[in-house]
Design a protein around this motif. Sequence first.
Motif, PDB file in Angstrom:
ATOM      1  N   GLU A  58       0.757  -1.281   0.097  1.00  0.00           N
ATOM      2  CA  GLU A  58       0.076   0.087   0.096  1.00  0.00           C
ATOM      3  C   GLU A  58       0.817   1.043  -0.018  1.00  0.00           C
ATOM      4  O   GLU A  58       0.538   2.106  -0.704  1.00  0.00           O
ATOM      5  N   TYR A  80      -5.914   0.769 -13.995  1.00  0.00           N
ATOM      6  CA  TYR A  80      -5.186  -0.215 -13.330  1.00  0.00           C
ATOM      7  C   TYR A  80      -5.252  -1.838 -14.045  1.00  0.00           C
ATOM      8  O   TYR A  80      -6.213  -2.205 -14.650  1.00  0.00           O
ATOM      9  N   VAL A 106      -7.294  -7.328  -7.182  1.00  0.00           N
ATOM     10  CA  VAL A 106      -8.470  -6.634  -6.631  1.00  0.00           C
ATOM     11  C   VAL A 106      -8.190  -5.708  -5.774  1.00  0.00           C
ATOM     12  O   VAL A 106      -8.361  -4.571  -5.835  1.00  0.00           O
ATOM     13  N   VAL A 107      -7.307  -6.111  -4.573  1.00  0.00           N
ATOM     14  CA  VAL A 107      -6.977  -4.934  -3.548  1.00  0.00           C
ATOM     15  C   VAL A 107      -6.178  -3.856  -4.273  1.00  0.00           C
ATOM     16  O   VAL A 107      -6.271  -2.855  -3.595  1.00  0.00           O
ATOM     17  N   ILE A 110      -8.497  -1.402  -5.396  1.00  0.00           N
ATOM     18  CA  ILE A 110      -9.224  -0.556  -4.383  1.00  0.00           C
ATOM     19  C   ILE A 110      -8.172   0.557  -4.050  1.00  0.00           C
ATOM     20  O   ILE A 110      -8.579   1.608  -3.750  1.00  0.00           O
ATOM     21  N   THR A 111      -6.846   0.078  -3.501  1.00  0.00           N
ATOM     22  CA  THR A 111      -6.006   0.949  -2.928  1.00  0.00           C
ATOM     23  C   THR A 111      -6.018   2.176  -4.081  1.00  0.00           C
ATOM     24  O   THR A 111      -5.750   3.363  -3.613  1.00  0.00           O
ATOM     25  N   THR A 112      -5.592   1.922  -5.425  1.00  0.00           N
ATOM     26  CA  THR A 112      -5.420   2.952  -6.423  1.00  0.00           C
ATOM     27  C   THR A 112      -6.786   3.863  -6.541  1.00  0.00           C
ATOM     28  O   THR A 112      -6.479   5.270  -6.175  1.00  0.00           O
ATOM     29  N   ALA A 113      -7.699   3.154  -6.477  1.00  0.00           N
ATOM     30  CA  ALA A 113      -9.239   4.020  -6.815  1.00  0.00           C
ATOM     31  C   ALA A 113      -9.454   4.843  -5.465  1.00  0.00           C
ATOM     32  O   ALA A 113      -9.758   6.114  -5.585  1.00  0.00           O
ATOM     33  N   ALA A 114      -9.247   4.416  -4.239  1.00  0.00           N
ATOM     34  CA  ALA A 114      -9.395   5.062  -3.055  1.00  0.00           C
ATOM     35  C   ALA A 114      -8.550   6.301  -2.888  1.00  0.00           C
ATOM     36  O   ALA A 114      -8.838   7.236  -2.387  1.00  0.00           O
ATOM     37  N   LEU A 154     -16.161  -4.226  -7.788  1.00  0.00           N
ATOM     38  CA  LEU A 154     -15.686  -3.047  -7.331  1.00  0.00           C
ATOM     39  C   LEU A 154     -15.813  -1.921  -8.330  1.00  0.00           C
ATOM     40  O   LEU A 154     -16.178  -0.776  -7.783  1.00  0.00           O
ATOM     41  N   LEU A 158     -17.627   1.843  -6.904  1.00  0.00           N
ATOM     42  CA  LEU A 158     -16.836   2.956  -7.126  1.00  0.00           C
ATOM     43  C   LEU A 158     -17.992   3.723  -8.093  1.00  0.00           C
ATOM     44  O   LEU A 158     -17.886   5.015  -7.862  1.00  0.00           O
ATOM     45  N   GLU A 161     -20.510   5.442  -5.904  1.00  0.00           N
ATOM     46  CA  GLU A 161     -19.704   6.301  -4.797  1.00  0.00           C
ATOM     47  C   GLU A 161     -19.468   7.441  -5.395  1.00  0.00           C
ATOM     48  O   GLU A 161     -19.402   8.642  -4.755  1.00  0.00           O
TER      49      GLU A 161
END
Length: 218
Positions: A58, A80, A106-107, A110-114, A154, A158, A161
């Motif tokens: 991360e 990604y 996947v994770v 998520i890290t990238t998008a967040a 995901l 996103l 959101e």
Amino acid sequence: MAGTVIIGAGPGIGRSVALRFAREGSPITLVARSAATLDPLAAELGTALALTADVTDEKSLKTALDTAGRERGEPDVVVYNAAIIQADTPGELSVEGHLAAWSVNVVGAITTAAHVAPGMAERGSGTIIVTGGMPEAVPAYTSLSLGKAGVRALVSLLDTEFGPSGVHVATVTVAGAVAKGSPFDPDDIAEHYWRLHTQPRSEWEQEIVHTGLPVSGV
């Protein structure tokens, strides 16, 4: 255009997407785990910013994204493209093996998008595209099937959101093995990424499936 960041840049789809966006004048940032992967593509592009980062780390991934933001400005597009593609049947992988695959498939996304989506939402524009695959689950590729199903979920999350704030989140689902000169030529697939990025908001798509048929305009 503030630029395009490609995570999981390599000789296939990553290269083709980088060249496609560079052709439109977008400054390119390439992110991959090793310099050996990055250097040939960076040399080919000439002006690309090349950064090493492990998507399962991360801190490493966020540092690369922050560096890209400082050097090139907050990105217009983040792709990604990282994945662990391996053959494994149900019950074949250990828990550790499944966690390793899930972390990349996947994770990391998520890290990238967040990390990038809130800034895009604040300014009211931006595109996040995740490379997908396995439109139908295949037992011989269990971890990849699970990962790509996770990618679809995901992207939907996103979009719910961040979509209302102007962030276009989508996936390009590649329904076959990528190979130059084949129906799954990465140059053809890259056209989908550009089309998603340039779609008017009223026409946004959440998923494009590349079936191997010719891409319009290619």
